[in-house]
Scaffold this motif. Sequence first.
Motif, PDB file in Angstrom:
ATOM      1  N   VAL A 166      84.631  -4.551 -23.448  1.00  0.00           N
ATOM      2  CA  VAL A 166      85.567  -4.985 -22.408  1.00  0.00           C
ATOM      3  C   VAL A 166      84.901  -4.932 -21.036  1.00  0.00           C
ATOM      4  O   VAL A 166      84.978  -5.879 -20.245  1.00  0.00           O
ATOM      5  CB  VAL A 166      86.832  -4.091 -22.432  1.00  0.00           C
ATOM      6  N   GLU A 167      84.214  -3.834 -20.757  1.00  0.00           N
ATOM      7  CA  GLU A 167      83.595  -3.692 -19.435  1.00  0.00           C
ATOM      8  C   GLU A 167      82.522  -4.746 -19.204  1.00  0.00           C
ATOM      9  O   GLU A 167      82.441  -5.355 -18.135  1.00  0.00           O
ATOM     10  CB  GLU A 167      83.009  -2.289 -19.287  1.00  0.00           C
ATOM     11  N   GLY A 168      81.672  -4.959 -20.235  1.00  0.00           N
ATOM     12  CA  GLY A 168      80.604  -5.941 -20.105  1.00  0.00           C
ATOM     13  C   GLY A 168      81.184  -7.327 -19.859  1.00  0.00           C
ATOM     14  O   GLY A 168      80.739  -8.067 -18.965  1.00  0.00           O
ATOM     15  N   ASN A 295      86.648  -0.300 -13.336  1.00  0.00           N
ATOM     16  CA  ASN A 295      87.442   0.926 -13.461  1.00  0.00           C
ATOM     17  C   ASN A 295      88.834   0.563 -13.979  1.00  0.00           C
ATOM     18  O   ASN A 295      89.236  -0.598 -13.929  1.00  0.00           O
ATOM     19  CB  ASN A 295      87.527   1.670 -12.128  1.00  0.00           C
ATOM     20  N   TYR A 296      89.528   1.539 -14.465  1.00  0.00           N
ATOM     21  CA  TYR A 296      90.870   1.273 -14.985  1.00  0.00           C
ATOM     22  C   TYR A 296      91.838   2.383 -14.581  1.00  0.00           C
ATOM     23  O   TYR A 296      92.963   2.425 -15.020  1.00  0.00           O
ATOM     24  CB  TYR A 296      90.826   1.136 -16.517  1.00  0.00           C
ATOM     25  N   LEU A 297      91.359   3.320 -13.774  1.00  0.00           N
ATOM     26  CA  LEU A 297      92.201   4.438 -13.343  1.00  0.00           C
ATOM     27  C   LEU A 297      92.473   4.305 -11.854  1.00  0.00           C
ATOM     28  O   LEU A 297      91.734   3.626 -11.142  1.00  0.00           O
ATOM     29  CB  LEU A 297      91.494   5.764 -13.636  1.00  0.00           C
ATOM     30  N   PRO A 298      93.518   4.948 -11.364  1.00  0.00           N
ATOM     31  CA  PRO A 298      93.826   4.837  -9.925  1.00  0.00           C
ATOM     32  C   PRO A 298      92.739   5.499  -9.107  1.00  0.00           C
ATOM     33  O   PRO A 298      92.576   6.705  -9.165  1.00  0.00           O
ATOM     34  CB  PRO A 298      95.152   5.599  -9.805  1.00  0.00           C
ATOM     35  N   HIS A 376      94.269   1.639 -31.618  1.00  0.00           N
ATOM     36  CA  HIS A 376      94.019   2.983 -31.094  1.00  0.00           C
ATOM     37  C   HIS A 376      93.104   2.959 -29.878  1.00  0.00           C
ATOM     38  O   HIS A 376      92.453   3.946 -29.549  1.00  0.00           O
ATOM     39  CB  HIS A 376      93.445   3.882 -32.193  1.00  0.00           C
ATOM     40  N   SER A 377      93.002   1.804 -29.219  1.00  0.00           N
ATOM     41  CA  SER A 377      92.232   1.762 -27.976  1.00  0.00           C
ATOM     42  C   SER A 377      93.217   1.861 -26.815  1.00  0.00           C
ATOM     43  O   SER A 377      94.368   1.438 -26.928  1.00  0.00           O
ATOM     44  CB  SER A 377      91.443   0.464 -27.893  1.00  0.00           C
ATOM     45  N   ALA A 378      92.749   2.405 -25.694  1.00  0.00           N
ATOM     46  CA  ALA A 378      93.662   2.661 -24.587  1.00  0.00           C
ATOM     47  C   ALA A 378      93.804   1.441 -23.684  1.00  0.00           C
ATOM     48  O   ALA A 378      94.904   0.953 -23.449  1.00  0.00           O
ATOM     49  CB  ALA A 378      93.177   3.859 -23.782  1.00  0.00           C
ATOM     50  N   PHE A 379      92.685   0.928 -23.192  1.00  0.00           N
ATOM     51  CA  PHE A 379      92.740  -0.169 -22.221  1.00  0.00           C
ATOM     52  C   PHE A 379      91.981  -1.371 -22.753  1.00  0.00           C
ATOM     53  O   PHE A 379      90.878  -1.245 -23.255  1.00  0.00           O
ATOM     54  CB  PHE A 379      92.123   0.266 -20.888  1.00  0.00           C
ATOM     55  N   ASP A 380      92.584  -2.546 -22.629  1.00  0.00           N
ATOM     56  CA  ASP A 380      91.865  -3.745 -23.058  1.00  0.00           C
ATOM     57  C   ASP A 380      91.352  -4.523 -21.851  1.00  0.00           C
ATOM     58  O   ASP A 380      90.885  -5.640 -21.970  1.00  0.00           O
ATOM     59  CB  ASP A 380      92.767  -4.645 -23.905  1.00  0.00           C
ATOM     60  N   GLY A 381      91.451  -3.921 -20.680  1.00  0.00           N
ATOM     61  CA  GLY A 381      90.967  -4.613 -19.500  1.00  0.00           C
ATOM     62  C   GLY A 381      90.565  -3.627 -18.409  1.00  0.00           C
ATOM     63  O   GLY A 381      90.837  -2.432 -18.517  1.00  0.00           O
ATOM     64  N   VAL A 382      89.905  -4.156 -17.388  1.00  0.00           N
ATOM     65  CA  VAL A 382      89.487  -3.312 -16.267  1.00  0.00           C
ATOM     66  C   VAL A 382      89.669  -4.058 -14.962  1.00  0.00           C
ATOM     67  O   VAL A 382      89.727  -5.296 -14.947  1.00  0.00           O
ATOM     68  CB  VAL A 382      88.002  -2.911 -16.377  1.00  0.00           C
ATOM     69  N   VAL A 391      83.186   3.105   1.078  1.00  0.00           N
ATOM     70  CA  VAL A 391      84.444   3.335   0.368  1.00  0.00           C
ATOM     71  C   VAL A 391      84.499   2.435  -0.863  1.00  0.00           C
ATOM     72  O   VAL A 391      84.321   1.216  -0.752  1.00  0.00           O
ATOM     73  CB  VAL A 391      85.663   3.058   1.270  1.00  0.00           C
ATOM     74  N   GLN A 392      84.744   3.049  -2.030  1.00  0.00           N
ATOM     75  CA  GLN A 392      84.827   2.272  -3.259  1.00  0.00           C
ATOM     76  C   GLN A 392      86.300   2.029  -3.557  1.00  0.00           C
ATOM     77  O   GLN A 392      87.066   2.974  -3.669  1.00  0.00           O
ATOM     78  CB  GLN A 392      84.183   3.081  -4.400  1.00  0.00           C
ATOM     79  N   ASP A 393      86.686   0.743  -3.651  1.00  0.00           N
ATOM     80  CA  ASP A 393      88.097   0.474  -3.931  1.00  0.00           C
ATOM     81  C   ASP A 393      88.235  -0.838  -4.703  1.00  0.00           C
ATOM     82  O   ASP A 393      87.338  -1.675  -4.702  1.00  0.00           O
ATOM     83  CB  ASP A 393      88.891   0.392  -2.616  1.00  0.00           C
ATOM     84  N   TYR A 394      89.398  -0.976  -5.354  1.00  0.00           N
ATOM     85  CA  TYR A 394      89.682  -2.194  -6.093  1.00  0.00           C
ATOM     86  C   TYR A 394      89.753  -3.384  -5.135  1.00  0.00           C
ATOM     87  O   TYR A 394      90.214  -3.265  -4.004  1.00  0.00           O
ATOM     88  CB  TYR A 394      91.026  -2.063  -6.820  1.00  0.00           C
ATOM     89  N   VAL A 395      89.283  -4.549  -5.636  1.00  0.00           N
ATOM     90  CA  VAL A 395      89.377  -5.745  -4.812  1.00  0.00           C
ATOM     91  C   VAL A 395      90.437  -6.695  -5.344  1.00  0.00           C
ATOM     92  O   VAL A 395      90.613  -7.784  -4.825  1.00  0.00           O
ATOM     93  CB  VAL A 395      88.021  -6.484  -4.729  1.00  0.00           C
ATOM     94  N   GLY A 396      91.125  -6.276  -6.396  1.00  0.00           N
ATOM     95  CA  GLY A 396      92.209  -7.106  -6.910  1.00  0.00           C
ATOM     96  C   GLY A 396      91.864  -7.826  -8.193  1.00  0.00           C
ATOM     97  O   GLY A 396      92.713  -7.994  -9.057  1.00  0.00           O
ATOM     98  N   ALA A 397      90.618  -8.279  -8.318  1.00  0.00           N
ATOM     99  CA  ALA A 397      90.229  -8.991  -9.537  1.00  0.00           C
ATOM    100  C   ALA A 397      90.360  -8.056 -10.733  1.00  0.00           C
ATOM    101  O   ALA A 397      89.853  -6.936 -10.703  1.00  0.00           O
ATOM    102  CB  ALA A 397      88.797  -9.488  -9.424  1.00  0.00           C
ATOM    103  N   THR A 398      91.095  -8.490 -11.754  1.00  0.00           N
ATOM    104  CA  THR A 398      91.321  -7.670 -12.931  1.00  0.00           C
ATOM    105  C   THR A 398      91.211  -8.566 -14.155  1.00  0.00           C
ATOM    106  O   THR A 398      91.726  -9.693 -14.135  1.00  0.00           O
ATOM    107  CB  THR A 398      92.728  -7.032 -12.883  1.00  0.00           C
TER     108      THR A 398
END
Lengths: 424, 390, 292
Positions: A166-168, A295-298, A376-382, A391-398
Motif C-alpha cells: 500500500v505504501e509503495g 502516514n496513516y495516523l494523526p 485482518h489488515s488495518a489500513f488499506d491506504g495512506v 514541520v511535517q504535516d499532511y498535504v491532503g493527498a490520500t
Amino acid sequence: MRNPRTATVGTTAGVAAASVVACLALAGCSTPAAAAPGISDDTVTVGTHQPLTGPAAAGYASISAATKAYFEYVNANGGVHGRSIEYVVKDDGYNPANTQTVVRELVQEDQVFALLGGLGTPTHSSVLDYLDQNDVPDLFVASGSTMWDDPEGHPNTFGFNADYVVEGAALAQYTADEHAGSKVCVFGQDDDFGAEFLEGVELALGADGVTAHESYSTSNQDVTAQMGALQAAGCEDVLLATVNGFTALAVGTAAKMGWSPRWLASSSGGDYPTLVELLGEDVAPALLQGFVSANYLPFGPDGEWVELFEQINDEYNDGARFDGNTVYGMSVGYLFAEALAQAGEDPTRESLVEAVESGKLEGNGILPLMFGPDDHSAFDGVGITVVADGVQDYVGATYAVGGGKVTEVEPQPVELRGGGVPAP
Amino acid sequence: MTATRPAETEEIAVRDARCSDPRPARRLTPTQRILLRAVVLTLLAVAATFLLDPYRNYQLAVVAATFCATAGLTLLVGLTGQLSLGHAVLMAAGGYGYALAVNAASSAGLDGGGAAGAARVVLGLVGALVASGALGGLLGLAGARLRGPYLAGLTLAMVVALPALTTQVPALGGDQGLAVPFEGVPEVLSLLIVVEQWHAWVAIVVAALAVTPLAVLRSGRAGLRMRAVHGDETAARLSGVSPARVKVGAFVASSLAAGLGGAVLCLVTQSVGPGRYDLAFSLLLVVAAVVGGLGSLGGAAAGAALVVLLPWLVDTVTGAVGVPADLEQRLSGNLAVLVFGALLIVVTLAWPGGLARAAARRRHRPHRPRGRTDAPAAPPPPPASQPLER
Amino acid sequence: MDRLVFLLATGLARGLVVALFALSLVIVWRAARLVNFAQAAVATVAVFAAFAVTGATGSFWAGLAAALLTGAAVNAAVERGLVRRVPQGSPLPGMIVAIGLVMVLQSALGIAFGPRHRPMAAPFDERPFVVGGVPLLSPYDLFVLTVALALVGLLAWLFNGTTLGLQLRASAAAPEVSRLLGVRVPRMVTLGWALSGAVAALAALLLVPTELGLNAHSADLLFVHAFTVAVLGGLDSPTGALIGGVLVGVLVSLVTGYLGAGVAPLAVLALLTLVLLVRPAGIFAAAQVRAA
C-alpha cells in the motif's frame, strides 16, 4: 568421562528421582491446563516483544514506552470496564531467537491475555504459529508485512501498519500525480520490506515505470555505491523502503555526493524528528526540506489527537521526545483499549478477537479501519505528508489501494471523544 | 606433569566413577561405562522434566540443544586446540538441513502425527547431519591448513556472512528463514504431558545421541590422537598419526553434534533463521565451552545452561529490583554480555579449567596440591616456534 | 565506464580506512605475534572519547588527539593488565581473552551510552570533485588518503630506519636474545600495542563520519574487513595491508555496485577463504619472516 549433565541434573538427581514419583501422582507439572489467563476482576494483562537493545532499538525503543504511558493514562481514568491494563514489555533485541523465548515467557509465565503490537517481521513471524496454537489473540503487529492478513491461516493475528505494498503504491501514485513523467527509482531493504514495497510501486507505475532499483543490507552502512548507481541512472524521485537509519544514510550520502533528488519514504523510515537526530540538527532541515512520507495516523502538529498525546507524554512518559513513534505507540494502545471495551464486561480471548473482527472499531487513523472476518489488515491506504520549514504535516493527498489499483480518496479523520479513553 | 588438562579431568572422573560405584564399573569396558552413564543421565533428565513447568521445559530444551553445540566445541578447542568462532553457523547448517529435509518430506506426503511424523523428524535429523557434516568437513579441511588466528578469523567472517547467504540463496528464506511443521505430543502421551515437555524429551534424547559418541570418541584412540596432534604435531606425525586427518575428523564430529543441536532448536521453535545464529550467539558458545572447562563435556553442559539461563535471570532481576526504565533498557541484554565477557577473561587468566575443574577440585581437595602446580587452562604449549604455513 | 570509475574511486576511499585498521593489526602482530580480536572494541572506545572531546571543545582536531591517546592508553593497559598474564605458548588463551574483552567493552559502552547512533561530522567537505561528470574523491577522501600513505611511510621508517624500530622487531622475533642484548622487551611490546591502538582509533575515527553514526558496534564490520585485509596482505607486511585494504575496498564497492549489497559479505568471505587456502600466510608475506 565426565558425565554430560552433572551440573544441571546430577546435583538434583536424588531430589529428582523422589519427586518424579510424587509429581506423576499429581498428574504431572506440565499437564495441559485450561483457565482464562490474563484477566482478573480488576486487571487485564497484555504483553509485547520490542527491540529495547541491539541495532533496531535506536529506531523503535520509544514505541512501547508510549504505549505504556497511554495505558497509565487510561488506568488513571478508571480503566476499561473497571479493569486497569497491565502492559508487560519484553526485550527481544530484534532477534527472532529471543522473540521465541520471551513470547513463551509472556504466554506461559506472565499468562498474558493477548499479545499487543509485537514488533518486526522476522521476529514476529517466528512466533506466529506458536501464538496460533495457543489461541493467544495477536493484535496489531507492528510491521507492514502482508503476512499478518491471513484470516484462514492465523485467525487470531491482526496487523496495524498500512502494508508495504500500500505504501509503495501510494507514494508512487503521488509522484506520478505531482511530477508526471519524472524518472522514478526505488531504494529498499533487501528483504520482504523492499520486495513488497517495490511490488506496490510497480502496481502504480507498471513494471517498466521504475527506472532503477537498488537495495541495501542492514549489516553494511556504506550506501555510496547504491546512491552512485541511482544518480548515474538520472533518478529524479527516489522512493525509499528504508528504516529511519538508512533513510538518513541515503539522504546524507547523496548530499555528500552533491545530489539531491526528491525523496519519498515509507512510514517506517520517514519520521522527521528521528531523521533530524540521525542527520544532525545543523544540516537536517536543509536536507529534508520537501521530504515526502506516507502516514496513516494523526500526526499534524495542531490536531486534537496530537495535543492529547503530547499531554499524556508529558504527564506519564517524563516528557520524552515526541515523535512519530510516540503517536504510533499511543495509537496502538488506544485501539487495544477500544477493542477491549467492545469485548464485553467479561472479555474472553474469543470475544476480543470477535470485537476486532466485528468491524466496529474506529481507531484514530486518517482512514477507516479494514478489520472484518475476512480482512485482518488495518489500513488499506495512506496519506501523504511533506516537510515544510521543519514541520511535517499532511498535504491532503490520500490514496487507497484495492483490487490491484490505486485510487485517490478523501481522508476521514476520527473525532476525539471521551478524552481518548474508549467507553463501551 | 605434562598431561593435558582434559585428560586429567577425565582421569578424575574415571576414578570418581570407580569410587562411587566400584562393582559394576570394573566389569565394564570404558565405552560400555559411557553408554550406561548416558542412559542413566538421559532417563534422569527426562524424569526431571516432570518437575518443570512448560516454560522451564522449553528452556531445558534450548539448553539441551545448546549443549550439543558446546559439547562439540569444547572437544574441538580443548583437545585439538582449534578455535572456531563459527559454531553458530554449524548449528544453523543443522537447522536448515532439518528444515529442508522435513519440508521436503512433508510435501512428499509424510504428513500429520504418528509414525509419519516420527519418520519425518528422523529424516530431518539426517538432513541436519548431512548439512552440518558437509560444512564441518570443509571447515576441517581449512582448519587442517590453518593455525589459531587464521581459523578463528575465517570462522568469524563466516558468521558475519550468514545473513547475506540466507538472503542470496532463495531456498533459505531470507531474514525470516524457514518454517517447519509443528510436532505435537503423540496421542498416547497427550493426556499426560504438554507439548513443551514433549519437546524437552526429544531435545534430551537428541542431545544424548549427539554427545555420547563424542564422549566415546574422546575416551578412545581418537581422543589420544587429537591430544597428540595438539601437543606436538611433528611428534604425532612421527608416530604415524596424520594431523590433517585427525583435525578434519575432530571438526566433523564437532560439527555433527552442533548440527543436531540446530535441528532440535528448529523443531522446538518451528523455524530456523539467520537472526538466532549471529556473532553474539557464536561467542556465547565459546563462553560456555571455556567457562565450563575446555575439553570437559560436563563443563559444556553447565556452560550451556549458564549461557541460556543467565541472560534471562539478569533481566528478571533487573526487572524485579526496579531500576529506572531507561537504565533497565540499557542493562537488558548488555549486562549479561558484560558478565560473560568478564567470566571469559577471569576463567582464562585466573581460574583455569572452569566449572568442571572447580567441581573436580572440590571433590578431591585432599589428593591435590593447590597453587602453581595446576596446569594452565590452555592445552599444553605447542613448540615455541611454529610455522604458520603447512 | 563512468560507473566503473565512480565505483573504483568509492572503493579506494573506503579501502584506505580498512587498510589503516589492518595496519594496526599488523603492528600488534609484529610486536606480539597475536591477532588482537578486541581491536575494534578498543577503537570504538577511543572514538567515544573523541566524540566527547569534540563535543566539549568543538574542535575535530582535539577529538582526534583524544582518540589517539585513548586508543594508545587502552591498548597499553590491555597489554599490561591482561595479555601479559595470559599463559604463553599457545595462541588460544590470548584470543579467548581478547574475545572476552570485546564483550566487556561493547556491553559497557552499550550500558553507558545506550543504543543510539550519534552523528559525527567530518572535518572536511565530503562532496566529491566531479571530473567529467563522474563524482570522484572528496576532500575528506583525500585527507584519508594522505593520512594513510603518511602513516605507512612513517611506520616503514619507524620499523626499518630507527633503533626503536629495530628493537621493536627484535623483541617480537627473538625476545630472549633481545633481552640478552639489553633491549627492554616488555616495554617494547607495550609500545607496539599502544602504537597499534592509536592507529586503530584513527581508522575508526575516519570511518564513523561516513556511516550512520557512533555506536558500540560501529567498528565491527571494519574489523572483519581489516582482518581479511591483514590475511590477504600477510599479517607481517604494512605494504601488504595497504594494498590489501584497497583491494578489499574496491572489491566490496564493485560487488555492491554491480551485483547488489547483499552479495558483498559473501564476496569478502570467498576472497578470505580463497587466500587462506591457496596462500595461508598471505600474498605479500615472505616465508621466512613469519617463522619467528
